[in-house]
Design a protein around this motif. Structure first.
Motif, mmCIF file in Angstrom:
data_model
loop_
_atom_site.group_PDB
_atom_site.id
_atom_site.type_symbol
_atom_site.label_atom_id
_atom_site.label_comp_id
_atom_site.label_asym_id
_atom_site.label_seq_id
_atom_site.Cartn_x
_atom_site.Cartn_y
_atom_site.Cartn_z
ATOM 1 N N GLU A 28 0.669 -0.844 -0.121
ATOM 2 C CA GLU A 28 -0.182 0.000 -0.233
ATOM 3 C C GLU A 28 0.700 1.240 -0.216
ATOM 4 O OE1 GLU A 28 -3.974 2.121 1.661
ATOM 5 O OE2 GLU A 28 -3.293 0.142 2.817
ATOM 6 N N TRP B 171 0.642 5.210 0.193
ATOM 7 C CA TRP B 171 0.377 6.688 0.817
ATOM 8 C C TRP B 171 0.604 7.916 -0.009
ATOM 9 C CZ3 TRP B 171 -4.264 6.164 3.450
ATOM 10 C CH2 TRP B 171 -4.743 4.573 3.817
ATOM 11 N N SER C 299 -5.241 6.992 0.216
ATOM 12 C CA SER C 299 -4.317 5.547 0.183
ATOM 13 C C SER C 299 -4.657 5.789 -1.427
ATOM 14 C CB SER C 299 -5.250 4.440 0.845
ATOM 15 O OG SER C 299 -5.050 3.311 -0.738
ATOM 16 N N GLU C 300 -3.852 5.635 -2.683
ATOM 17 C CA GLU C 300 -3.499 5.151 -3.394
ATOM 18 C C GLU C 300 -4.922 3.736 -4.417
ATOM 19 O OE1 GLU C 300 -0.043 4.690 -5.959
ATOM 20 O OE2 GLU C 300 0.671 7.066 -5.864
ATOM 21 N N SER C 301 -4.362 2.734 -3.626
ATOM 22 C CA SER C 301 -4.915 1.893 -3.573
ATOM 23 C C SER C 301 -6.530 1.716 -4.305
ATOM 24 C CB SER C 301 -4.713 -0.176 -2.325
ATOM 25 O OG SER C 301 -5.199 0.658 -1.402
ATOM 26 N N ASP C 302 -7.052 2.859 -2.629
ATOM 27 C CA ASP C 302 -8.848 2.750 -2.544
ATOM 28 C C ASP C 302 -9.228 4.270 -2.444
ATOM 29 O OD1 ASP C 302 -8.201 3.110 0.074
ATOM 30 O OD2 ASP C 302 -9.302 1.108 0.573
ATOM 31 N N GLY C 303 -8.748 5.400 -2.765
ATOM 32 C CA GLY C 303 -8.324 6.814 -2.581
ATOM 33 C C GLY C 303 -8.936 6.897 -0.657
ATOM 34 N N MET C 304 -8.871 5.902 0.219
ATOM 35 C CA MET C 304 -9.565 6.597 1.442
ATOM 36 C C MET C 304 -8.615 7.723 2.167
ATOM 37 S SD MET C 304 -9.078 6.112 4.528
ATOM 38 C CE MET C 304 -7.065 4.534 5.273
#
Length: 74
Positions: free
Chosen positions: A23, A25, A44-49
């Motif tokens: 992950e 960021w 987060s790059e993976s899900d935009g959180m």
């Protein structure tokens, strides 16, 4: 290697992560934050959180204690 983050290290666009994780960021900021100082977030790059907003000093402590390092160090 342990990285100690300083307030001046908190710059929007800086990518960071931990060893042994995929992950990634990005440091961002909230333009609509009620407190002008507490507006820096990690995205987060993976899900935009997006985390809640922090001051530069608070985010530096969180990244240091969490073992995060700039991507260039990995």
């Amino acid at each position: 290697m342990r990285i100690i983050w300083e307030a001046e290290d908190i710059k929007p666009g800086l990518r960071h992560s931990k060893k042994h994780t995929k992950e990634i960021w990005i440091i961002g900021y909230r333009a609509d934050a009620d407190d002008y100082e507490a507006r820096y977030v990690s995205v987060s790059e993976s899900d935009g959180m997006v985390t809640k907003p922090y001051t530069k000093e608070e985010l530096a402590v969180i990244l240091s204690e969490g073992g995060y390092v700039p991507i260039s160090f990995l």
